[in-house]
Design a protein around this motif. Structure first.
Motif, PDB file in Angstrom:
ATOM      1  N   LYS A 139       0.839  -1.195   0.000  1.00  0.00           N
ATOM      2  CA  LYS A 139       0.000   0.000   0.000  1.00  0.00           C
ATOM      3  C   LYS A 139       0.874   1.246   0.000  1.00  0.00           C
ATOM      4  O   LYS A 139       1.514   1.560   1.004  1.00  0.00           O
ATOM      5  CB  LYS A 139      -0.913  -0.003   1.225  1.00  0.00           C
ATOM      6  CG  LYS A 139      -1.895   1.164   1.249  1.00  0.00           C
ATOM      7  CD  LYS A 139      -2.790   1.073   2.451  1.00  0.00           C
ATOM      8  CE  LYS A 139      -3.777   2.238   2.467  1.00  0.00           C
ATOM      9  NZ  LYS A 139      -4.668   2.165   3.660  1.00  0.00           N
ATOM     10  N   ARG A 141       1.910   5.205   0.180  1.00  0.00           N
ATOM     11  CA  ARG A 141       1.421   6.454   0.763  1.00  0.00           C
ATOM     12  C   ARG A 141       2.363   7.575   0.368  1.00  0.00           C
ATOM     13  O   ARG A 141       3.562   7.374   0.257  1.00  0.00           O
ATOM     14  CB  ARG A 141       1.365   6.349   2.302  1.00  0.00           C
ATOM     15  CG  ARG A 141       0.192   5.538   2.833  1.00  0.00           C
ATOM     16  CD  ARG A 141       0.273   5.396   4.341  1.00  0.00           C
ATOM     17  NE  ARG A 141       1.259   4.398   4.731  1.00  0.00           N
ATOM     18  CZ  ARG A 141       1.718   4.258   5.975  1.00  0.00           C
ATOM     19  NH1 ARG A 141       1.336   5.097   6.920  1.00  0.00           N
ATOM     20  NH2 ARG A 141       2.591   3.312   6.261  1.00  0.00           N
ATOM     21  N   HIS A 187       0.326  -3.620   5.085  1.00  0.00           N
ATOM     22  CA  HIS A 187      -0.747  -3.506   6.080  1.00  0.00           C
ATOM     23  C   HIS A 187      -0.600  -2.270   6.959  1.00  0.00           C
ATOM     24  O   HIS A 187      -0.724  -2.325   8.177  1.00  0.00           O
ATOM     25  CB  HIS A 187      -0.805  -4.764   6.963  1.00  0.00           C
ATOM     26  CG  HIS A 187      -0.860  -6.037   6.185  1.00  0.00           C
ATOM     27  ND1 HIS A 187      -1.792  -6.280   5.197  1.00  0.00           N
ATOM     28  CD2 HIS A 187      -0.074  -7.144   6.249  1.00  0.00           C
ATOM     29  CE1 HIS A 187      -1.586  -7.488   4.684  1.00  0.00           C
ATOM     30  NE2 HIS A 187      -0.552  -8.026   5.302  1.00  0.00           N
ATOM     31  N   ASP A 188      -0.316  -1.124   6.341  1.00  0.00           N
ATOM     32  CA  ASP A 188      -0.240   0.161   7.045  1.00  0.00           C
ATOM     33  C   ASP A 188       0.810   0.211   8.146  1.00  0.00           C
ATOM     34  O   ASP A 188       0.680   0.963   9.125  1.00  0.00           O
ATOM     35  CB  ASP A 188      -1.606   0.527   7.653  1.00  0.00           C
ATOM     36  CG  ASP A 188      -2.630   0.849   6.591  1.00  0.00           C
ATOM     37  OD1 ASP A 188      -2.227   1.360   5.530  1.00  0.00           O
ATOM     38  OD2 ASP A 188      -3.819   0.592   6.824  1.00  0.00           O
TER      39      ASP A 188
END
Length: 619
Positions: A139, A141, A187-188
């Motif tokens: 993910k 960012r 997973h952040d």
């Protein structure tokens, strides 16, 4: 030829086997490696009971090999190796299969064979990690940064490395001090690390698992050297390491006149105002011997500043009046260029050489014989132990070198920097000195010296803090040069360059050490200090006193303060006296100096075969 090119050449050869020229099957083959091949010198060969190799026999032995270079040894080196008429002397650099190298080493005792390993230098944060995850699980960012410096001024040119769960993202700030980087985590998860550097007078920032926002900007505030060091740079005369070793206790007249120092490294930029007196050097890295002052790395210029920076107001090196020779082997240095540089040291009668470099874990027999020749010629070889946090690297692990590990100071390693991240509680002394995690360790370590957050000269006119055993070694090289230039022992009885003088120098430096409770494998005998030496060292031109003291027994007594006891010697060196803590430094006691001189004279010219036998036995 790079290995990747070799693989392509090999594939092309397989596809066009009928039309390819024979040379394509040899040069750069993926199955070959580069080796050094050297005939054992006459004295060494005879010590093994074998006949030295002739020139013709050497040529026969290497027939069919891809010889890419021949190193012609200078007369001074050959003289120390005991070469006879008609004996082979060239060192060959050749590409060949490792199996053939093993066969030659096993069946031809007249030859020394070892890999021509790549030399490395420096150290840094281990931020360039790779991890592989399913693409759908990653993910990204967007993380915005703004880097500010002194007086909250935006810093252009700051380099930010952001590490998540894959290859780190890296970027450079614009004129507003801003840059945006992608953070890839699983997973952040938070970022693993953040590393921010800004050349030109700023401490770095290094954080593990930093708290970062992808909703707002993130401000990074870097501290300038001038904010943490009073009067920097004009009033900055001694680094913390030089002060810890008591260089600032010596008078201004002790400046290293008459001693010759060589620095084997990446060159040194003599356009820097503090290095403008450096006039002698040679480039062994690219075939142009005159480009030694073009330091594209900055590593050698930093070492040169610690050893020989010259200024009345700014940083002073240990020996600013020494004759300093800059021998460039980086970038791209291998063992063959190191052999070239060591031959230069022998030929030019260098007194002490700094090697802030290392190869692999194996002792290279060709380089080792050159180190033996250097010691026989009176060249003291000071070598960085290495920065990988494990075993000492070669040539630091050579019994004919003086390996230096690094120590740091809590007071001088700024919080939230990569330097401070190397602090481990179990290796912290009561005075704030610590043994950093990166320093290589082992029984080969002779001494330790300051090597964390060392500010010195860099190409141009600036200064930079660098960290590593590469920075520790120049402190010891500088101290060794001071002793050779100004200590009565080395100006009188051991004035001539010889193996005995090298042994005496190494032993004296060990005897001058402050000990630290980290164990001898991490710090050796401790850190050499010049405390009390202002009463011993003599300015150039001044004669030492003629008082003599008769040695007493194996080690002289120190009155009511304690005794000298023998410490196990480094292979090939004389026993090292280690002082029991005493109010008066042991190295300032005339009985100690007399005993040391006696030991040095007794150690004169041990047979090379003795050292080689100890080396081959793994001692």
């Amino acid at each position: 030829m790079p290995e990747a090119e070799g693989r392509r050449a090999s594939t092309a050869h397989s596809a066009t086997k009928a039309s390819a020229e024979p040379s394509e099957n040899i040069v750069g083959s993926a199955s070959t490696e580069q080796f050094l091949i050297a005939p054992r010198s006459g004295s060494t060969a005879r010590s093994f009971g074998i006949q030295p190799l002739s020139v013709n026999m050497l040529n026969v032995a290497v027939q069919g090999l891809d010889v890419v270079r021949r190193i012609k040894r200078p007369r001074a080196t050959l003289a120390t190796l005991g070469i006879g008429q008609g004996e082979a002397t060239d060192v060959l650099v050749a590409n060949m299969e490792p199996e053939r190298a093993q066969l030659m080493a096993a069946t031809a005792p007249q030859l020394s064979i070892g890999r021509n390993s790549t030399l490395t230098y420096g150290s840094g944060p281990a931020t360039m990690r790779e991890a592989f995850f399913p693409a759908a699980a990653v993910k990204p960012r967007q993380i915005r940064f703004r880097v500010l410096g002194e007086n909250d001024r935006p810093l252009e040119g700051a380099v930010i490395t952001l590490t998540g769960d894959t290859v780190p993202s890296q970027g450079t700030t614009n004129t507003k001090g801003e840059v945006t980087l992608d953070l890839y985590t699983l997973h952040d998860r938070p970022a693993r690390s953040l590393f921010v550097t800004r050349p030109g007078g700023y401490w770095d920032m290094y954080l593990t698992e930093p708290s970062l926002s992808d909703m707002t900007g993130n401000i990074v505030r870097l501290k300038a050297y001038s904010e943490t060091i009073e009067g920097f740079p004009k009033g900055f005369q001694y680094g913390w390491g030089q002060r810890l070793m008591a260089l600032d206790h010596l008078g201004p007249e002790l400046r290293g006149e008459g001693v010759k120092v060589a620095i084997i490294d990446s060159g040194a930029d003599n356009t820097h105002p503090l290095l403008s007196h450096l006039k002698i050097g040679r480039d062994f890295s690219d075939g142009n011997p005159t480009t030694w002052s073009n330091d594209v790395v900055g590593h050698g210029s930093h070492c040169a500043g610690v050893i020989g920076a010259r200024s009345d107001e700014q940083l002073r090196g240990f020996v600013p009046e020494a004759e300093i020779h800059i021998l460039k082997v980086f970038p791209g240095g291998r063992y063959d260029s190191l052999v070239d540089a060591l031959d230069y040291c022998i030929d030019h009668q260098i007194d002490v050489v700094n090697m802030s470099l290392g190869g692999d874990d194996e002792i290279n027999p060709v380089v080792e014989e050159t180190l033996i020749a250097a010691v026989n010629a009176g060249v003291a070889c000071i070598v960085a132990a290495g920065n990988s946090g494990d075993a000492v690297k070669y040539p630091g692990k050579s019994p004919n070198a003086f390996a230096v590990a690094a120590i740091g100071s809590v007071d001088d390693a700024m919080p939230n920097t990569w330097d401070r991240s190397n602090l481990r509680p179990q290796y912290l002394a009561a005075d704030g000195v610590f043994s950093p995690a990166f320093t290589c360790h082992g029984p080969e370590v002779a001494v330790c010296a300051p090597g964390v957050a060392i500010i010195s000269t860099i190409p141009g006119s600036g200064f930079e803090a660098q960290t590593g055993t590469s920075m520790a070694a120049p402190h010891v090289t500088g101290l060794a040069a001071l002793l050779l230039a100004h200590h009565p022992v080395f100006r009188e009885s051991l004035a001539g360059r010889s193996q005995a003088r090298v042994a005496g120098l190494f032993s004296m430096m060990r005897s001058m050490c402050v000990q630290y409770p980290f164990g001898p494998t991490r710090v050796g005998a401790g850190m050499p200090t010049l405390a009390g030496m202002d009463r011993i060292l003599q300015p150039a031109g001044k004669q030492a006193g003629d008082k003599t003291v008769t040695p007493q027994g194996a080690g002289p007594a120190l009155g009511g303060f304690g005794t000298f006891t023998p410490f196990q010697a480094v292979p090939g060196m004389i026993p090292v006296p280690v002082p029991v803590p005493a109010p008066v430094p042991a190295h300032a006691d005339p009985q100690v100096l007399a005993w040391l001189l006696q030991q040095s004279q007794a150690a004169a010219n041990p047979p090379v075969s003795w050292m080689l036998n100890r080396l081959n036995a793994g001692v």
